[in-house]
Design an enzyme around this catalytic site. Structure first.
Site: not given
Ligand SMILES: NC(=O)c1ccc[n+]([C@@H]2O[C@H](COP(=O)([O-])OP(=O)(O)OC[C@H]3O[C@@H](n4cnc5c(N)ncnc54)[C@H](O)[C@@H]3O)[C@@H](O)[C@H]2O)c1
Length: 275
Positions: A166, A170
């Site tokens: 990951y 990233k």
């Molecule tokens: N929540 C955190 O603390 C955090 C921290 C750092 C980075 N992120 C990044 O932020 C982004 C969003 O995460 P989140 O926390 O909102 O997660 P979440 O699980 O709430 O939402 C993720 C979304 O991405 C979609 N998704 C996942 N894999 C997919 C794929 N292969 N094709 C199409 N859609 C896909 C899901 O259907 C969902 O709509 C991600 O890239 C995650 O790595 C999140």
């Protein structure tokens, strides 16, 4: 409804839930037409319905960002539905964690495919559209800055135990961001990244809640151990995790006209956390 993004066509990958959904809702509230994406049709439909019932414009595009042909149809949907492609937010993703000695090739490939290859393919598919739109702007003497925002993580900046795939993917997005900022300046396309700290979504829900993400024909568990969460929150200078609305606000900063002279930057949105 304010209209800083009136007439813009936007695509937001992974916008059926969490941060992406809040981004889609914010962009639509600012007047953009948004292509909402996710793997779960019900969640995509629900997001589209929420936006349209609030007076915004949105259409759904259900699909896996890693699928062949996904990128071409995703970008084409914005042009078909809203007349232009002006904002690209590469947000879809999830962590599939393990320490390096337990990380399989499948895990590594899934992380790289989801978080780095998929944004690369989407942006490659967007290039001819962005180029032609910039040429048309020149003919008309009407200049518009278009925006790309790539979503990353503090794990890419500082590293994180158990996230070798990951964090590597990233971190790769930083190279993609900075390179395209240079390649696409001539099209007046600003390319930036936001690295999130801990944002309150299902990704950081308690493991006891049992959330999963489909990978092929399997379901990968997501969530964090409660004791780990309790420890992490104490390391955040602002003393709490971020909300999806706050996360979306940081992406909006790079989408709105006020950031027209900002490109190639990585913004951290993490309440000051530095681990
Ligand atoms: N929540 C955190 O603390 C955090 C921290 C750092 C980075 N992120 C990044 O932020 C982004 C969003 O995460 P989140 O926390 O909102 O997660 P979440 O699980 O709430 O939402 C993720 C979304 O991405 C979609 N998704 C996942 N894999 C997919 C794929 N292969 N094709 C199409 N859609 C896909 C899901 O259907 C969902 O709509 C991600 O890239 C995650 O790595 C999140």
């Amino acid at each position: 409804m304010s209209a800083t993004l009136a007439g813009r066509g936007a695509i937001v990958s992974g916008s059926s839930r969490g941060i992406g959904r809040a981004v889609a809702e914010r962009l639509a509230a600012e007047g953009a037409g948004v292509v909402v994406n996710g793997m779960d049709k019900k969640a995509v439909d629900d997001t589209v319905a929420t936006i349209t019932s609030a007076g915004g414009a949105a259409v759904g595009y259900v699909g896996d960002v890693t699928a062949d042909g996904f990128a071409e149809e995703f970008v084409a949907t914005a042009v078909r539905e809203f007349g232009s492609l002006d904002i690209v937010v590469n947000n879809a993703g999830f962590p599939w964690d393990n320490v390096i000695q337990k990380t399989t090739d499948e895990q590594w490939d899934t992380m790289l495919d989801t978080h780095l290859k998929a944004p690369f393919r989407i942006l490659r598919a967007a290039q001819p559209i962005l180029r032609d739109q910039a040429k048309n702007d020149e003919k008309r003497g009407r200049y518009v800055h278009r925006k790309v925002v790539n979503v990353s993580s503090i794990a890419a900046i500082y590293g994180n135990v158990g996230q070798v795939g990951y964090a590597s993917a990233k971190a790769g997005i930083f190279g993609l961001t900075k390179t395209l900022a240079k390649e696409w300046g001539r099209y007046r396309v600003n390319v930036n990244a936001v690295a999130f700290g801990i944002i309150d979504t299902r990704l950081i829900s308690s493991v006891t809640e049992g959330h999963t993400i489909p990978v092929g024909d399997r379901e990968i568990p997501i969530g964090v151990n409660d004791a780990v969460l309790d420890h992490i929150v104490q390391t955040v200078p602002l003393g709490r995790f971020g909300t999806v609305t706050e996360a979306a606000g940081s992406i909006y900063l790079f989408c709105c006209p006020d950031s027209d002279y900002v490109t190639g930057e990585i913004l951290t949105c993490g309440g000051g956390v530095t681990i």
